[in-house]
Design a protein around this motif. Structure first.
Motif, PDB file in Angstrom:
ATOM      1  N   ASN A 101      29.622  32.836  41.584  1.00 41.64           N
ATOM      2  CA  ASN A 101      29.341  34.246  41.822  1.00 41.64           C
ATOM      3  C   ASN A 101      30.686  34.988  41.674  1.00 41.64           C
ATOM      4  O   ASN A 101      31.659  34.656  42.363  1.00 41.64           O
ATOM      5  CB  ASN A 101      28.768  34.417  43.238  1.00 41.64           C
ATOM      6  N   HIS A 102      30.733  35.966  40.771  1.00 39.39           N
ATOM      7  CA  HIS A 102      31.971  36.711  40.521  1.00 39.39           C
ATOM      8  C   HIS A 102      32.589  37.228  41.839  1.00 39.39           C
ATOM      9  O   HIS A 102      33.815  37.204  42.022  1.00 39.39           O
ATOM     10  CB  HIS A 102      31.664  37.877  39.576  1.00 39.39           C
ATOM     11  N   LEU A 103      31.724  37.677  42.749  1.00 40.86           N
ATOM     12  CA  LEU A 103      32.225  38.207  44.027  1.00 40.86           C
ATOM     13  C   LEU A 103      32.843  37.100  44.868  1.00 40.86           C
ATOM     14  O   LEU A 103      33.796  37.339  45.618  1.00 40.86           O
ATOM     15  CB  LEU A 103      31.085  38.879  44.798  1.00 40.86           C
ATOM     16  N   GLY A 144      34.469  34.709  43.586  1.00 38.52           N
ATOM     17  CA  GLY A 144      35.799  34.586  42.978  1.00 38.52           C
ATOM     18  C   GLY A 144      36.779  35.517  43.688  1.00 38.52           C
ATOM     19  O   GLY A 144      37.847  35.097  44.143  1.00 38.52           O
ATOM     20  N   HIS A 145      36.408  36.785  43.817  1.00 42.27           N
ATOM     21  CA  HIS A 145      37.270  37.737  44.540  1.00 42.27           C
ATOM     22  C   HIS A 145      37.464  37.288  45.991  1.00 42.27           C
ATOM     23  O   HIS A 145      38.562  37.355  46.540  1.00 42.27           O
ATOM     24  CB  HIS A 145      36.643  39.131  44.546  1.00 42.27           C
ATOM     25  N   ALA A 146      36.356  36.853  46.612  1.00 46.92           N
ATOM     26  CA  ALA A 146      36.380  36.555  48.056  1.00 46.92           C
ATOM     27  C   ALA A 146      37.311  35.394  48.402  1.00 46.92           C
ATOM     28  O   ALA A 146      37.937  35.392  49.455  1.00 46.92           O
ATOM     29  CB  ALA A 146      34.960  36.244  48.540  1.00 46.92           C
ATOM     30  N   VAL A 203      36.729  45.156  47.722  1.00 44.93           N
ATOM     31  CA  VAL A 203      36.665  46.499  47.127  1.00 44.93           C
ATOM     32  C   VAL A 203      36.981  46.431  45.633  1.00 44.93           C
ATOM     33  O   VAL A 203      38.124  46.230  45.243  1.00 44.93           O
ATOM     34  CB  VAL A 203      37.650  47.479  47.824  1.00 44.93           C
ATOM     35  N   SER A 204      35.936  46.593  44.823  1.00 52.52           N
ATOM     36  CA  SER A 204      36.160  46.526  43.381  1.00 52.52           C
ATOM     37  C   SER A 204      35.490  47.715  42.707  1.00 52.52           C
ATOM     38  O   SER A 204      35.070  48.662  43.370  1.00 52.52           O
ATOM     39  CB  SER A 204      35.617  45.202  42.840  1.00 52.52           C
ATOM     40  N   GLY A 205      35.382  47.640  41.380  1.00 52.88           N
ATOM     41  CA  GLY A 205      34.773  48.744  40.644  1.00 52.88           C
ATOM     42  C   GLY A 205      33.270  48.823  40.877  1.00 52.88           C
ATOM     43  O   GLY A 205      32.670  49.889  40.780  1.00 52.88           O
ATOM     44  N   THR A 211      42.541  42.326  40.414  1.00 57.00           N
ATOM     45  CA  THR A 211      41.643  42.748  39.347  1.00 57.00           C
ATOM     46  C   THR A 211      41.070  41.484  38.690  1.00 57.00           C
ATOM     47  O   THR A 211      41.565  40.380  38.917  1.00 57.00           O
ATOM     48  CB  THR A 211      42.396  43.612  38.319  1.00 57.00           C
ATOM     49  N   ASP A 212      40.029  41.659  37.866  1.00 56.68           N
ATOM     50  CA  ASP A 212      39.317  40.493  37.328  1.00 56.68           C
ATOM     51  C   ASP A 212      40.248  39.556  36.559  1.00 56.68           C
ATOM     52  O   ASP A 212      41.098  40.007  35.784  1.00 56.68           O
ATOM     53  CB  ASP A 212      38.177  40.966  36.410  1.00 56.68           C
ATOM     54  N   ASN A 213      40.053  38.266  36.773  1.00 52.65           N
ATOM     55  CA  ASN A 213      40.921  37.261  36.141  1.00 52.65           C
ATOM     56  C   ASN A 213      40.213  35.916  36.152  1.00 52.65           C
ATOM     57  O   ASN A 213      39.218  35.727  36.862  1.00 52.65           O
ATOM     58  CB  ASN A 213      42.250  37.185  36.909  1.00 52.65           C
ATOM     59  N   VAL A 240      41.675  33.003  37.047  1.00 51.89           N
ATOM     60  CA  VAL A 240      42.186  32.122  38.098  1.00 51.89           C
ATOM     61  C   VAL A 240      41.232  32.100  39.301  1.00 51.89           C
ATOM     62  O   VAL A 240      40.922  31.042  39.859  1.00 51.89           O
ATOM     63  CB  VAL A 240      43.606  32.569  38.523  1.00 51.89           C
ATOM     64  N   MET A 241      40.746  33.287  39.693  1.00 48.58           N
ATOM     65  CA  MET A 241      39.884  33.330  40.879  1.00 48.58           C
ATOM     66  C   MET A 241      38.562  32.592  40.632  1.00 48.58           C
ATOM     67  O   MET A 241      37.987  32.005  41.554  1.00 48.58           O
ATOM     68  CB  MET A 241      39.624  34.789  41.312  1.00 48.58           C
ATOM     69  N   ILE A 242      38.104  32.601  39.375  1.00 49.04           N
ATOM     70  CA  ILE A 242      36.850  31.894  39.062  1.00 49.04           C
ATOM     71  C   ILE A 242      37.098  30.382  39.060  1.00 49.04           C
ATOM     72  O   ILE A 242      36.292  29.602  39.592  1.00 49.04           O
ATOM     73  CB  ILE A 242      36.280  32.352  37.689  1.00 49.04           C
TER      74      ILE A 242
HETATM   75 ZN    ZN Z   1      35.642  41.984  39.847  1.00 46.51          ZN
END
Ligand code: ZN
Ligand code: KG4
Length: 358
Positions: free
Chosen positions: A109-111, A113-115, A133-135, A311-313, A315-317
């Protein structure tokens, strides 16, 4: 343990390889410039650009890591939420690699990744309180473990980044708006214009930014003879003052709701020690400073991923994929990408939602 991660859910085509020693072995990222003239991401253009570049981005990442494809233990791809054309491109590339290499596929889940990004770069332990907090998203969550979230609050209209982008667009500052607003705000006077703090007295942890955006629009309109913001005549000084007032107001909304969330977090998760911010808006230095103050005041440790991992990348995924894989959570190759995928429905055992326990 080595995991390759692929990101293609919005306007970044990216890949990265990480290991369980929290080392980034290789990474590559292409930010699509094609959208700048449109003032926002155009889904079809994004999907085509991902399709054109995904193979070379993955190849570059593997080359930079200096490893053989066979050394990779699992392939993770950002599988939603996001712009479905782009998500499908990344998921197909990930599944094809997994099939060809006979390695497990992990739908991230992309979120998530951020989390989880802050756990790669700081010593953050579960459970922790997260401002995401993203776009496209704005949520306050307790991250209990991989795939286990309690959502305490969410925006009822615009996401925080979306509000930054819309205000920047009204001021003719280009896309993405967040970095430009931050730059202008640094030389502006935040007290010249008075802006509202929508939903601040609601008693819950929900947020709202649309009233704030409308208030900014009204100010800009007042500088136009015919009420059309495109005809507004403003000096750079006024624009900078609006940016400063907006940044303070948006940050204030976030920190005040977060203060409520901290009270709940401390009562219900007394073992929790960390306050984390992530997502594109977490790149904002002013916001980071205020969150650090809030954390200090409440005896919590403040962490935020380095700006380039906010920001999206890829590495987080890769990292979220590794955390899932380490727990044995993998997905079948018939996993369907999900344009909508709330993080708190991300429980690993929820069949058909997040994945299955291998
Ligand atoms: Zn994002
Ligand atoms: O996480 P992200 O790269 O993509 C999404 O998943 O949405 O976030 C992009 C958002 C955009 O709205 C952008 O304006 C915002 O993050 N952003 C910022 C800053 N840098 C990026 N907002 C405020 N201040 C910044 N410095």
């Amino acid at each position: 343990m080595i995991v390759l991660g692929i990101e293609s859910s919005c306007d970044e085509t990216a890949a990265a390889i990480v290991n369980d020693k929290r080392e980034i072995l290789g990474e590559s990222l292409l930010s699509q410039e094609e959208h700048k003239t449109f003032g926002g991401v155009v889904p079809e253009i994004a999907a085509r650009a991902h399709l054109e570049h995904i193979d070379e981005i993955i190849e570059l990442c593997v080359k930079r890591a200096g490893i053989k494809l066979e050394d990779i233990d699992a392939i993770a791809a950002s599988s939603g939420p996001g712009l479905i054309g782009g998500v499908v491109v990344g998921v197909m590339a990930g599944k094809a690699l997994a099939l060809a290499l006979n390695k497990p596929f992990v739908a991230v889940n992309h979120l998530e990744g951020h989390a989880l990004a802050a756990r790669l770069t700081s010593d953050v332990k579960y459970p922790y309180l997260l401002l995401l907090v993203s776009g496209g998203h704005c949520q306050i969550l307790v991250v209990k473990d991989v795939g286990e979230y309690e959502r305490l609050g969410t925006t009822i209209d615009d996401a925080a980044g979306e509000a930054f982008d819309k205000v920047a667009k009204m001021l003719g500052l280009g896309y993405p708006g967040g970095p430009m607003i931050e730059k202008m705000a640094a030389v502006g006077n935040p007290d010249r214009f008075v802006l509202p703090r929508p939903l601040i007295g609601s008693g819950d942890c929900n947020l709202s930014f649309s009233g704030l955006k409308t208030a900014v629009r009204k100010i800009i309109e007042s500088y136009s003879e015919d009420g059309n913001i495109e005809h507004a005549i403003m000096r750079k000084r006024e624009a900078a003052d609006i940016c400063a007032a907006f940044q303070v107001a948006a940050t204030d909304c976030l920190t005040r709701k977060l203060a409520k969330a901290i009270t709940y977090f401390k009562q219900n998760y007394p073992e929790g020690k960390d306050l984390v911010v992530s997502g594109g808006v977490a790149a904002n230095t002013f916001l980071r400073g205020k969150l650090k103050e809030l954390a200090d005041k409440n005896g919590l440790e403040f962490s935020a991923p380095p700006v380039r991992f906010c920001t999206d990348n890829g590495v987080m995924i890769a990292w979220a994929g590794l955390e899932r894989f380490a727990k044995g959570y993998t997905n079948d190759l018939d996993f369907k990408p999900r344009p909508r995928w709330p993080l708190d429905s991300n429980a690993p055992k929820a069949a058909g939602a997040g994945g299955v326990k291998a």
